[in-house]
Design an enzyme around this catalytic site. Structure first.
Site, short mmCIF file in Angstrom:
data_model
loop_
_atom_site.label_atom_id
_atom_site.label_comp_id
_atom_site.label_asym_id
_atom_site.label_seq_id
_atom_site.Cartn_x
_atom_site.Cartn_y
_atom_site.Cartn_z
N GLU A 134 63.08 2.08 27.48
CA GLU A 134 62.39 3.23 28.08
C GLU A 134 61.84 4.20 27.05
O GLU A 134 60.73 4.72 27.20
CB GLU A 134 63.34 3.97 29.02
CG GLU A 134 63.76 3.18 30.25
CD GLU A 134 64.82 2.13 29.98
OE1 GLU A 134 65.36 2.08 28.84
OE2 GLU A 134 65.12 1.33 30.87
N HIS A 176 72.33 7.06 39.95
CA HIS A 176 71.15 6.42 40.57
C HIS A 176 70.49 7.33 41.60
O HIS A 176 69.68 6.86 42.40
CB HIS A 176 71.54 5.10 41.24
CG HIS A 176 71.56 3.92 40.30
ND1 HIS A 176 72.35 3.89 39.16
CD2 HIS A 176 70.89 2.75 40.31
CE1 HIS A 176 72.15 2.74 38.54
NE2 HIS A 176 71.27 2.03 39.22
C1 LIG Z 1 68.27 2.43 31.05
C2 LIG Z 1 68.16 1.60 32.26
N1 LIG Z 1 67.00 0.95 32.51
C3 LIG Z 1 66.88 0.20 33.60
C4 LIG Z 1 67.92 0.06 34.46
C5 LIG Z 1 67.79 -0.82 35.69
N2 LIG Z 1 68.59 -2.01 35.50
C6 LIG Z 1 69.81 -2.15 36.05
S1 LIG Z 1 70.55 -3.55 35.60
C7 LIG Z 1 69.25 -4.04 34.68
C8 LIG Z 1 69.23 -5.37 33.99
C9 LIG Z 1 69.63 -5.33 32.61
O1 LIG Z 1 69.64 -6.62 32.13
P1 LIG Z 1 70.82 -7.15 31.25
O2 LIG Z 1 71.22 -6.11 30.28
O3 LIG Z 1 70.39 -8.45 30.69
O4 LIG Z 1 72.02 -7.33 32.28
P2 LIG Z 1 72.18 -8.37 33.50
O5 LIG Z 1 71.81 -7.62 34.74
O6 LIG Z 1 71.31 -9.52 33.26
O7 LIG Z 1 73.62 -8.71 33.54
C10 LIG Z 1 68.26 -3.09 34.71
C11 LIG Z 1 66.99 -3.18 34.00
C12 LIG Z 1 69.10 0.75 34.18
N3 LIG Z 1 70.17 0.67 34.99
N4 LIG Z 1 69.21 1.50 33.08
#
Ligand SMILES: Cc1ncc(C[n+]2csc(CCOP(=O)(O)OP(=O)(O)O)c2C)c(N)n1
Ligand SMILES: [Mg+2]
Lengths: 312, 351
Positions: B60, B129
């Protein structure tokens, strides 16, 4: 822990997660919920090598880590049900788990934001001269945040007892690695260039994960500095919620089926000793059913509970 | 005229802007994915291609800075995040760069970026959230903060924001996404900084914003039934904030309730009341009131969110309290058919 204990631990987590998926439509677990189904081996392989006092921090997808570290099942389910008996008293929900009594120091919902906290735990351990390690779980997506780099950098400079565990499941929500990271990137190789010891393994092979972590922990405790491990794995269900979502178009059903063949639990399901497996199933299912019953029948936090927390 | 939803109006505004100007680009995590950020970015990549519409890494802060760099070179980036809370990683780029760039270089370099941020609510969205941070953003000189309520306003204000030459924070409440209003197919713009007088009445001024305007509309309908007629002002933007319209209204009614979706201290509602105390002191017949959340993070539990959040009932009760009307069992006026933590029966979680 021998192999069957590792397997039993994975089975328990799988059954807990499936019970949540099955009951989610009852609409009593009213919070965003990220299931770990398909990714159990990393949690179990890692935590089986940690002592109760070693610490774990985690992300939005934390149920497996919490349970593998020994976190209380009743408290986790009650938290997801929003009850005052939950581990965070209903304030946090599925994405904010904690059980300090077993060294599970917290999971949070913002991608990457517990990575530096785990480094801070390690800093405290070093200053307090404890022979412990701090361990943080995060996904492939989290490696794209600046704080990931900044945290590892600091951990290296101060030679901190921290173990970074990257669970690479190829996706950040519905965005595949191909739109987020350069083709051919190996996360573990990239971080090795930062100056940290780093390796890569099969995240669906619990024994392999366990072996890697045993070695990494020894290295950390004998003063070799922080360690980084990347494990490949796959999330079976939708990013957030109880369903399958291979039909919506961001990934192929075949990809899912390929990974399903590599089910971390397949040795259990293929085990010839059916009686033993059945005993385990029954034991865990009874425990899980009771935990849901406990959670469902617990009270919601009262306004007074809420006030007490915000004013304490 | 046809009715479309808030989400469709957002989508249409982006489509319109991108057709009108090749300078407009749209990006953010999940923008081209099958869900298209709750439908708001669907179809964009098909029409405008991967160069102008793209997914991003989970980065971000960098992506905000990248947007600034693109903006100072003549592009008009629209960046979107599924939640406000995720964007907090980018406060450095937003506050130290975007908001001040033109100023700190003597006014020679503008930053026309639009940052769409979605505000969560209910279904256990909880502390990280569902934050309502309009006052935080509004406190930063150099930023415009737009916070629409109706689908009509969403389209007109988003188009205006995209073609504004300064950075705009565009806050979209998740519970507005399914609400419909009349929206022209044509391109039109609504100036930023002009509030909307939703209802006219001479007894009481109610100022609201975003989803709280929907709740306030329910409240004023009930107030009408007991003979209380309200001016209802929907702010549409909190920076700049249309103090003129509020002052004009308070001059007429002598009574003010400021409704906000955030916690109460240092809120937009507080700022409105401060202005009222300074500028409208002589017209005030009663002490103004504030309907806002208590100063606490949002709890997750279903057992707490009902009393944590305000709605039509709380606005109604403040109004009769301020007017000195005694009435019992006001709750029965606002019986809800659906669980309190969802925007409608159609919503079954989880996000
Ligand atoms: C800073 C931030 N950006 C976006 C999100 C939205 N978000 C929630 S889970 C997620 C996926 C993150 O991917 P990863 O770290 O690979 O974890 P996975 O869900 O695949 O276990 C995102 C983008 C968030 N919670 N926090
Ligand atoms: Mg991932």
């Amino acid at each position: 822990m021998n192999l069957s204990e590792l397997q039993a631990s994975m089975l328990r987590i799988r059954l807990v997660e499936e019970s949540i998926a099955n009951k989610y439509s009852e609409q009593k677990m009213r919070c965003p919920t990220h299931l770990s189904i398909g990714q159990e081996a990393i949690a179990v392989g890692v935590c089986s090598n940690l002592t109760n006092e070693d610490q774990v921090l985690s992300s939005h997808r934390a149920h497996a880590h919490y349970l593998a570290k020994g976190g209380c099942l009743n408290s986790m389910l009650a938290e997801i049900y929003g009850k005052v008996t939950g581990c965070s008293k209903g304030m946090g929900g599925s994405m904010h788990l904690i059980d300090k009594s077993v060294g599970f120091m917290g999971s949070t919902a913002i991608v990457g934001n517990t990575i530096p906290v785990a480094v801070g735990s390690a800093l405290a351990m070093k200053i307090q001269e404890k022979k412990l390690i701090s361990c943080v779980f995060f996904g492939d997506g989290a490696t794209e945040e600046g704080v990931f780099y900044e945290s590892i950098n600091f951990a290296i400079i101060h030679n901190l007892p921290v173990l970074f565990i990257c669970e690479n499941n190829l996706y950040s929500v519905y965005s595949g690695l191909e739109v987020r990271q350069p083709k051919g990137r190996k996360i573990f190789e990239m971080v090795r260039a930062f100056g940290i010891e780093s390796s890569h393994g099969d995240g669906n092979n619990v024994q392999q994960v366990s072996d890697y972590v045993e070695l990494a922990r020894d290295k950390i405790l004998s003063g070799n500095g922080p360690q980084f491990l990347e494990f490949d794995t796959y999330r079976w269900r939708e990013h957030c919620g109880p369903n399958y979502d291979n039909d919506i178009g961001y990934r192929e059903e075949e990809e899912f089926l390929e990974w399903k063949k590599k089910d971390p639990l397949k040795d259990i399901f293929e085990n010839k000793d059916l009686d033993l497996v059945k005993v385990l199933f029954n034991k865990f299912n009874a425990e899980i059913q009771q935990a849901h019953h406990f959670a469902d029948n617990s009270e919601f936090p009262s306004d007074k509970d809420f006030q007490q927390i915000i004013n304490s | 005229m046809r009715k479309i939803t808030f989400a469709e109006a957002i989508n249409e505004a982006i489509l319109t802007a991108m057709r009108e100007s090749k300078d407009v680009i749209t990006y953010g995590l999940g923008v081209p994915d099958p869900k298209g950020v709750f439908g708001t970015t669907l179809g964009l990549q098909d029409e405008f291609g991967e160069a102008r519409v793209f997914d991003t890494p989970t980065s971000e802060n960098a992506m905000t800075g990248v947007g600034i760099g693109a903006a100072i070179n003549g592009l008009r980036p629209i960046m979107v995040h599924q939640r406000v809370d995720f964007f907090l990683l980018a406060l450095d780029q937003l506050i130290n760069n975007a908001a001040k760039w033109n100023f700190m270089f003597g006014g020679v370099c503008r930053v026309p970026i639009t940052i769409r941020l979605i505000v969560g609510h209910g279904w256990g969205q909880g502390p990280t959230h569902s934050q309502n941070l309009q006052s935080l953003f509004s406190q930063i000189p150099g930023l415009k903060v737009v916070i629409p309520t109706s689908a009509y306003d969403a389209k007109g204000l988003l188009l205006e924001s995209i073609f504004d030459d300064d950075p705009v924070i565009f806050l979209e409440h998740r519970w507005l996404y399914g609400l419909k209003s009349n929206v022209p197919k044509s391109s039109y713009r609504i100036p930023i900084g002009k509030a909307n007088l939703v209802n006219e009445g001479s007894d009481l001024t109610i100022v609201a914003l975003s989803y709280m305007t929907i709740e306030a509309i329910q409240a004023i309908k009930e107030l009408e039934k007991i003979g209380v007629n309200c001016d209802l002002i929907d702010l549409r933007s909190t920076s700049p904030l249309d103090f003129e319209l509020i002052r004009k209204s308070v001059k007429k009614t002598g009574k003010l309730i400021a409704v906000d979706s955030s916690s109460k201290s240092f809120s937009v509602a507080s700022e409105i009341i401060a202005d009222c105390a300074i500028e409208s002191y002589n017209y005030l017949q009663k002490p103004p009131r504030r309907v806002a959340l208590e100063d606490a993070p949002a709890p997750t539990s279903f057992g707490l969110t009902n009393s944590y959040y305000n709605g039509a009932l709380e606005i109604y009760n403040e109004a009769i309290g301020l007017l000195g009307i005694k009435e019992e069992n006001t709750g029965s006026k606002f019986i809800k058919e659906k669980p309190h933590d969802v925007p409608g029966e159609w919503f079954k979680g989880p996000f």
